[in-house]
Design a protein around this motif. Structure first.
Motif, mmCIF file in Angstrom:
data_model
loop_
_atom_site.group_PDB
_atom_site.id
_atom_site.type_symbol
_atom_site.label_atom_id
_atom_site.label_comp_id
_atom_site.label_asym_id
_atom_site.label_seq_id
_atom_site.Cartn_x
_atom_site.Cartn_y
_atom_site.Cartn_z
ATOM 1 N N GLY A 65 0.642 -1.155 0.032
ATOM 2 C CA GLY A 65 -0.377 -0.142 -0.547
ATOM 3 C C GLY A 65 1.310 1.716 0.519
ATOM 4 O O GLY A 65 0.533 2.088 0.382
ATOM 5 N N GLY A 66 2.288 0.898 -0.532
ATOM 6 C CA GLY A 66 3.279 2.653 -0.890
ATOM 7 C C GLY A 66 4.028 3.231 0.580
ATOM 8 O O GLY A 66 4.215 3.642 0.161
ATOM 9 N N ASP A 67 3.772 2.088 2.008
ATOM 10 C CA ASP A 67 4.894 2.264 3.233
ATOM 11 C C ASP A 67 5.603 0.927 2.633
ATOM 12 O O ASP A 67 6.080 0.092 2.943
ATOM 13 C CB ASP A 67 3.707 1.751 4.048
ATOM 14 C CG ASP A 67 4.348 1.848 5.426
ATOM 15 O OD1 ASP A 67 5.482 2.135 5.561
ATOM 16 O OD2 ASP A 67 3.743 1.951 6.251
ATOM 17 N N PRO A 68 6.798 2.077 2.723
ATOM 18 C CA PRO A 68 8.530 1.145 2.504
ATOM 19 C C PRO A 68 9.168 0.469 3.915
ATOM 20 O O PRO A 68 9.433 -0.372 4.029
ATOM 21 C CB PRO A 68 9.336 2.397 2.236
ATOM 22 C CG PRO A 68 8.714 3.467 2.581
ATOM 23 C CD PRO A 68 7.306 3.484 2.827
ATOM 24 N N ASP A 69 7.926 0.493 4.760
ATOM 25 C CA ASP A 69 8.211 0.746 6.134
ATOM 26 C C ASP A 69 8.068 -0.564 6.381
ATOM 27 O O ASP A 69 8.411 -1.487 7.775
ATOM 28 C CB ASP A 69 8.307 1.594 7.550
ATOM 29 C CG ASP A 69 8.600 2.991 7.437
ATOM 30 O OD1 ASP A 69 10.086 2.608 7.261
ATOM 31 O OD2 ASP A 69 8.243 3.681 8.060
#
Length: 301
Positions: A65-69
């Protein structure tokens, strides 16, 4: 020709294709014949230095969902057919395909293998495949800088490297043109997505939508915005800085063998800073000879 023959400078030919022994062992290539492919695998296939890790980051960001973490960067230590540092303290190496065999969850599998050496189950099981190609001038420049970092004799200078690249002889993985053209033939298959680095750079949002549609992943507008933002090269470099800082030996996840950065400039047209007029004219003739009548064309600026 024998299945395997020795070359100079730590290289060998396997079924007529050149490999560097310390990176890809013959045993690893033998194992590709029976490598077990899972139905939910995603195969990311590229020739060397064609935007591999940028595309890999985009795929991961789509899945998170676009969250690099939320990306587990430890799952990207190596390419399918390559060795990886199994024991970082003792600097011993293992085969990455064995690590993949034991990996749980959905796998994003990177490979530079030419079509003829790809695990047969990739096509028999018709898993999701994304192929990324890049114009051969920028590809050559990027490959030169990597080889220069590792001190390979063929890249002792630009002049030493470019003659071989123009001739497309004695190149790893069988050379650029056979690689991109063999996979080009599959571009209309529903399980196959053929992307060009230059198209991705010129319209990153549109490219990400194509990636997501191919992977059958629905993104909200907010998620799409996050993928676009976090896959931008300058923001990827920030993510990689965090990886290097927060993960032991994190440089092994952001640089080839911990030395050559996976991301250098990520630009179109850097070849203009390297090719002379004569070299460019020579290579233009090679490009025309190899691509004429194939329908495959590249943007160079």
């Amino acid at each position: 020709m024998a299945e395997k023959s020795e070359l100079s400078n730590g290289c060998y030919e396997y079924k007529g294709i050149k490999f560097v022994r310390c990176l890809v062992s013959p045993d690893n290539l033998d194992a590709m014949e029976t490598f077990e492919v899972r139905s939910d695998d995603i195969f990311l296939i590229t020739y060397l230095k064609c935007g591999t890790h940028w595309a890999y980051e985009i795929i991961n960001l789509i899945l998170t969902g676009g969250d690099p973490d939320k990306i587990d960067h430890s799952r990207r230590e190596a390419v399918l057919e390559m060795m990886y540092m199994a024991d970082k303290s003792n600097r011993t190496f293992g085969s990455w395909y064995l690590k993949l065999n034991s990996m749980e969850g959905r796998r994003i599998i990177i490979t530079h293998l030419p079509l003829s050496l790809l695990p047969p189950q990739v096509f028999s099981k018709k898993v999701k495949i994304i192929y990324v190609a890049r114009n051969p001038k920028d590809c050559g420049v990027s490959l030169y800088h990597v080889n220069k970092t590792f001190g390979t004799p063929d890249a002792s200078s630009w002049e030493a490297f470019i003659g071989q690249w123009i001739e497309q002889k004695n190149l790893e993985y069988g050379g650029f043109f056979p690689h991109v053209l063999d996979f080009w033939k599959y571009r209309h298959e529903p399980y196959f997505l053929y992307m060009k680095f230059e198209d991705m750079k010129k319209d990153p949002r549109g490219a990400i939508i194509q990636f997501a549609d191919h992977l059958e992943c629905t993104l909200t507008e907010e998620e799409l915005d996050r993928v676009v933002y976090n896959s931008d090269v300058k923001n990827m470099k920030k993510t990689y800085e965090k990886v290097e800082k927060n993960i032991p030996n994190g440089e092994l996840l952001t640089k080839a063998m911990g030395k050559a950065p996976f991301i250098r400039k990520g630009q179109i047209g850097d070849w203009k800073n390297h090719f002379t007029v004569a070299q460019n004219e020579q290579f233009d003739a090679v490009i025309r000879e190899n691509l004429h009548g194939t329908g495959l064309v590249f943007d160079f600026e």
